[in-house]
Design an enzyme around this catalytic site. Structure first.
Site, mmCIF file in Angstrom:
data_model
loop_
_atom_site.group_PDB
_atom_site.id
_atom_site.type_symbol
_atom_site.label_atom_id
_atom_site.label_comp_id
_atom_site.label_asym_id
_atom_site.label_seq_id
_atom_site.Cartn_x
_atom_site.Cartn_y
_atom_site.Cartn_z
ATOM 1 N N SER A 177 0.790 -1.230 0.000
ATOM 2 C CA SER A 177 0.000 0.000 0.000
ATOM 3 C C SER A 177 0.816 1.270 0.000
ATOM 4 C CB SER A 177 -0.941 0.006 1.210
ATOM 5 O OG SER A 177 -0.206 -0.042 2.419
ATOM 6 N N HIS A 205 -5.566 -3.797 -1.908
ATOM 7 C CA HIS A 205 -5.318 -2.809 -2.960
ATOM 8 C C HIS A 205 -5.288 -3.424 -4.358
ATOM 9 C CE1 HIS A 205 -4.441 0.756 -0.462
ATOM 10 N NE2 HIS A 205 -4.057 -0.149 0.425
ATOM 11 N N LYS A 236 -12.127 0.015 -1.125
ATOM 12 C CA LYS A 236 -11.183 0.670 -2.027
ATOM 13 C C LYS A 236 -11.776 0.677 -3.445
ATOM 14 C CE LYS A 236 -7.245 -0.056 0.975
ATOM 15 N NZ LYS A 236 -8.056 -0.286 2.181
#
Length: 388
Positions: A177, A205, A236
């Protein structure tokens, strides 16, 4: 009180003090702050779905039929039919037998690692793993060893030297990340097979970003195995809130009975579940979103490298601009505000000491004009601060 004032003074002196910034509007390519509009280049809303009309419509519909709250934990009365539908879709999306939704990615990691790892087991963790993985590993009570970032030789050495019959769990991010690079999952998998270990993969992610149709790191490397336990988030690229674990049926049944954050947390609101379902459908139907995200990523990476910035080993929509000193990173961030751009400085303990940075996160919905505005400001300030 217990040295709090002294600690706060030290944080300020070291350029590590944090405070909350109130923003208004949606998580689109712009936000409002103090009545002014800023370009947003730090959100994990990779596909721009947090403000998508179809997701909002799904959430509104769910509120009308299911209300605004779940009322209890899932094992009491909060396990709505939306959960069943969502977990079925997530398992299909991740090519696993089952999936289990948690209230957040953090609680998914804490709950799963503490449930899976026992006192005498061994957890091997990449040095740059997310804090929730580190916290989960430590709280589990298992033996905890850290290997250098993506260092397969050291990982192999630790595995080969472990005690006989000791269970081993290799824990890694899919996309890191703060670095924006990708774990060497094929090599990790080969070691796991050779040494009888399992892999716990934080794909937060990568879900919705990496691999065919955004199915994540295993799909990117064309890996499918019950040896890989996948964690992902709905907060996300999926655009909402929540986390999940994907794996075989036995694993999911075990977590339902053993993962304390799952057992003792109120269920997610119907709107969150419905919007996640809508997002998965949208991602599968509109492949252009992921293509545009990567088009923006390649464009920005090429241009920022031409300017002379150090972006480390980034290879994804996460592009760190490595600064070093915390105070200089804070200054850089503050000066970008004067240019109408919002990117907070990332400092220790989020990153190792001496590696403070500005982490640029690209979205599919950023226009080239917006990216060029950022590049222009970076060029001016980079020269001013002697970073390029």
């Amino acid at each position: 009180m217990w040295g709090i004032r002294k600690e706060m003074t030290a944080l300020k002196a070291e350029g590590l003090f944090r405070s909350l910034t109130t923003v208004e509007g949606t998580q689109s390519t712009t936000i409002e702050r103090d009545g002014k509009r800023f370009l947003l280049f730090c959100s994990n809303n990779y596909l721009g779905l947090a403000n998508h009309p179809r997701l909002k419509a799904a959430a509104i519909s769910a509120i009308k039929t299911g209300g605004v709250g779940a009322g209890a934990s899932r094992l009491i009365s909060g396990n709505s039919a939306l959960y069943t539908r969502l977990e079925t879709r997530l398992a299909e999306f991740k090519s696993t037998e089952s999936a289990l939704v948690f209230s957040s990615g953090y609680t998914a990691n804490i709950g799963a690692l503490c449930a899976l790892a026992q006192k005498n087991d061994l957890i091997l963790s990449d040095r740059l793993n997310h804090a929730s993985l580190v916290d989960g590993a430590r709280l589990s009570g298992a033996l905890f060893r850290v290997y250098r970032h993506k260092d397969m030789a050291q990982l192999k050495k630790i595995l080969s030297n472990r005690k006989k019959n000791q269970n081993a769990l290799i824990v890694t991010d899919g996309i890191f990340s703060m670095e924006g690079d990708i774990a060497p999952l094929s090599e990790i998998f080969a070691l796991a097979e050779d040494y009888g270990a399992f892999i716990y993969l934080d794909d937060a992610h990568a879900t919705g970003v990496l691999g065919p149709q955004g199915r994540g790191t295993p799909a990117h490397f064309n890996l499918k195995s019950g040896r890989i336990i996948q964690m992902g988030t709905l907060s996300k690229a999926i655009g909402g809130v929540g986390g999940f674990i994907a794996g075989d049926n036995l694993l999911i049944q075990y977590l339902i009975n053993k993962a304390r954050p799952f057992i003792y947390t109120t269920a997610l609101a119907p709107a969150s579940l419905a919007s996640a379902l809508a997002a998965l459908t949208l991602i599968e139907e509109e492949s252009g979103l992921i293509q545009q995200l990567w088009k923006n990523t390649h464009y920005f990476r090429r241009k920022v490298l031409e300017l002379g910035f150090n972006i480390g080993a980034s290879e994804t929509p996460i592009v760190p601009l490595l600064i070093g000193e915390s105070e200089k990173a804070v200054t850089f961030s503050r000066k970008l505000l004067d240019h109408g751009i919002y990117i907070p400085a990332i400092r220790p303990p989020s990153v190792p000491k001496g590696s403070s940075r500005l982490r640029v996160s690209l979205m599919a919905t950023h226009t080239q004009e917006e990216i060029d505005t950022l590049l222009s400001a970076l060029e001016k300030l980079g020269k001013e601060l002697r970073l390029i």
